[in-house]
Design an enzyme around this catalytic site. Structure first.
Site, PDB file in Angstrom:
ATOM      1  N   TYR A  35      36.710  41.697 -35.591  1.00  0.00           N
ATOM      2  CA  TYR A  35      37.394  42.923 -35.990  1.00  0.00           C
ATOM      3  C   TYR A  35      37.620  43.854 -34.808  1.00  0.00           C
ATOM      4  CZ  TYR A  35      33.254  46.005 -35.919  1.00  0.00           C
ATOM      5  OH  TYR A  35      32.189  46.768 -35.535  1.00  0.00           O
ATOM      6  N   ARG A  54      41.435  42.612 -26.860  1.00  0.00           N
ATOM      7  CA  ARG A  54      40.027  42.324 -27.166  1.00  0.00           C
ATOM      8  C   ARG A  54      39.911  41.458 -28.423  1.00  0.00           C
ATOM      9  NH1 ARG A  54      35.931  47.280 -27.398  1.00  0.00           N
ATOM     10  NH2 ARG A  54      36.879  47.592 -29.433  1.00  0.00           N
ATOM     11  N   LYS A 153      33.546  40.998 -30.677  1.00  0.00           N
ATOM     12  CA  LYS A 153      33.446  42.001 -31.740  1.00  0.00           C
ATOM     13  C   LYS A 153      33.544  41.250 -33.068  1.00  0.00           C
ATOM     14  CE  LYS A 153      34.914  46.703 -32.656  1.00  0.00           C
ATOM     15  NZ  LYS A 153      33.571  47.223 -32.844  1.00  0.00           N
ATOM     16  N   GLU A 186      23.429  49.182 -25.296  1.00  0.00           N
ATOM     17  CA  GLU A 186      24.462  50.058 -25.866  1.00  0.00           C
ATOM     18  C   GLU A 186      23.969  50.702 -27.151  1.00  0.00           C
ATOM     19  OE1 GLU A 186      27.938  47.812 -27.018  1.00  0.00           O
ATOM     20  OE2 GLU A 186      26.737  46.134 -27.720  1.00  0.00           O
TER      21      GLU A 186
HETATM   22  N1  PMP Z   1      29.693  48.810 -28.652  1.00  0.00           N
HETATM   23  C1  PMP Z   1      29.747  48.385 -29.922  1.00  0.00           C
HETATM   24  C2  PMP Z   1      28.687  47.459 -30.414  1.00  0.00           C
HETATM   25  C3  PMP Z   1      30.777  48.803 -30.763  1.00  0.00           C
HETATM   26  O1  PMP Z   1      30.838  48.364 -32.028  1.00  0.00           O
HETATM   27  C4  PMP Z   1      31.742  49.714 -30.271  1.00  0.00           C
HETATM   28  C5  PMP Z   1      32.841  50.205 -31.170  1.00  0.00           C
HETATM   29  N2  PMP Z   1      33.943  49.357 -31.155  1.00  0.00           N
HETATM   30  C6  PMP Z   1      31.654  50.129 -28.939  1.00  0.00           C
HETATM   31  C7  PMP Z   1      30.618  49.663 -28.151  1.00  0.00           C
HETATM   32  C8  PMP Z   1      32.689  51.074 -28.336  1.00  0.00           C
HETATM   33  O2  PMP Z   1      33.886  50.391 -28.127  1.00  0.00           O
HETATM   34  P1  PMP Z   1      35.293  51.151 -28.089  1.00  0.00           P
HETATM   35  O3  PMP Z   1      35.199  52.163 -27.016  1.00  0.00           O
HETATM   36  O4  PMP Z   1      36.259  50.068 -27.766  1.00  0.00           O
HETATM   37  O5  PMP Z   1      35.507  51.756 -29.434  1.00  0.00           O
END
Ligand code: PMP
Length: 298
Positions: A35, A54, A153, A186
């Site tokens: 997703y 992505r 993702k 993260e």
């Molecule tokens: N890490 C994880 C595990 C996430 O789910 C997200 C949200 N998509 C992010 C980091 C941040 O990614 P982005 O800046 O592309 O929204």
């Protein structure tokens, strides 16, 4: 669902109460899905090509053929948010391997399901910026890169769900996850940054994390504006002793973190560097929306 929303399933736009998929869908049964989350402003999608890149990367890493090509996904996205007709919309793009026999064998089902969930998106609460947020370091760790690779993702978010549960149990905003080596990876749905001596640092991709689109934009933006930006591993202690800590994601943008576990970060207030970077990023966002509006002819 309170917010105004619409769902697109395989090209059919439906109200949320009619939006259903098969219980045999592999996304539901095994998390065999990928997703993306982006958003729109006045019908214009944010960084849609980066999100499609992505999505394609996630698809190829788990060998899941995209049910429809990326151009069609963008077309469906624009059509669905147009129908939703709200100022700002959250957009979740989900692709699964589809429904069929109950078997783990990923070569059996190739029908694919494509789902778009679009719902009204409200501005981030001002409290996040006035006071900052409190995060905890989760006991549950982020996946090892040789397990469910965090750079994909995918619909496998159970350890992140458990980490968020740990945070909610003590009343914190969210959780920060470590990797199997005990270093910071993260947030549950965000990337983590520290500022030390006016230098911005975020863990490198090989710390085992999702390559956030906001993270990449900020690394480039900061560098172009003469800020010191770097990708380097840091420990939970380094993080707790930083001058400022913040998280980043598409829908949250930048959120200052002022407390981690029992430790107050810096002055205990949202930091000046965090605010400065956020202001620069908001400028970038508005310029991006403008150029995408004309590029996509919306
Ligand atoms: N890490 C994880 C595990 C996430 O789910 C997200 C949200 N998509 C992010 C980091 C941040 O990614 P982005 O800046 O592309 O929204």
């Amino acid at each position: 669902m309170k917010d105004k929303s619409l769902v697109n399933i395989n090209g059919k736009i439906l109200p949320p109460d009619q939006a259903t998929i098969s219980v045999f869908d592999r996304g539901f049964l095994y998390g065999d899905s990928i997703y993306e989350v982006t958003m729109t402003l006045d019908g214009v999608p944010f960084m849609v090509e980066e999100h499609m890149d992505r999505l394609e990367k996630s698809a190829s890493k788990i060998g899941l053929p995209l049910p429809i090509p990326r151009e069609k996904i963008i077309e469906q996205l624009i059509a669905t948010v147009k129908k939703l007709a709200v100022k700002k919309s959250y957009v979740r793009i989900v692709c699964t391997r589809g429904a069929g026999e109950i078997t783990l064998d990923p070569t059996r089902e190739q029908t694919g399901s494509f789902i778009l969930i679009c719902k009204e998106l409200h501005p981030n609460p001002s409290e996040w910026y006035d006071k900052g947020v409190w995060m905890v370091i989760a006991d549950v760790i982020r996946n090892h890169q040789r397990a469910t690779d965090p750079s994909v993702k995918s619909g496998n978010y159970l350890n992140n769900v458990m980490a968020m549960g740990e945070a909610k149990k003590v009343g914190a905003f969210d959780a920060i996850m470590l990797n199997h080596q005990g270093m910071v990876s993260e947030g549950t749905t965000s990337n983590i940054w520290i500022v030390k001596d006016n230098k911005f640092v975020t863990p490198p991709l090989d710390a085992g994390l999702l390559g956030g689109i906001t993270r990449k934009s900020l690394l480039e933006l900061g560098q172009s504006q003469g800020l010191f930006m770097s990708e380097a591993n840091f420990s939970p202690e380094d993080m707790k002793n930083a001058d400022e800590v913040f998280l980043t994601s598409t829908t949250k943008e930048i959120v200052p973190i002022v407390k981690i576990d029992d430790k107050i970060i810096g002055s205990g207030q949202p930091g000046v560097n965090t605010r400065k970077l956020h202001a620069m990023y908001q400028q970038l966002m508005s310029e991006h929306y403008k150029s995408e509006k004309s590029r996509l002819n919306i």
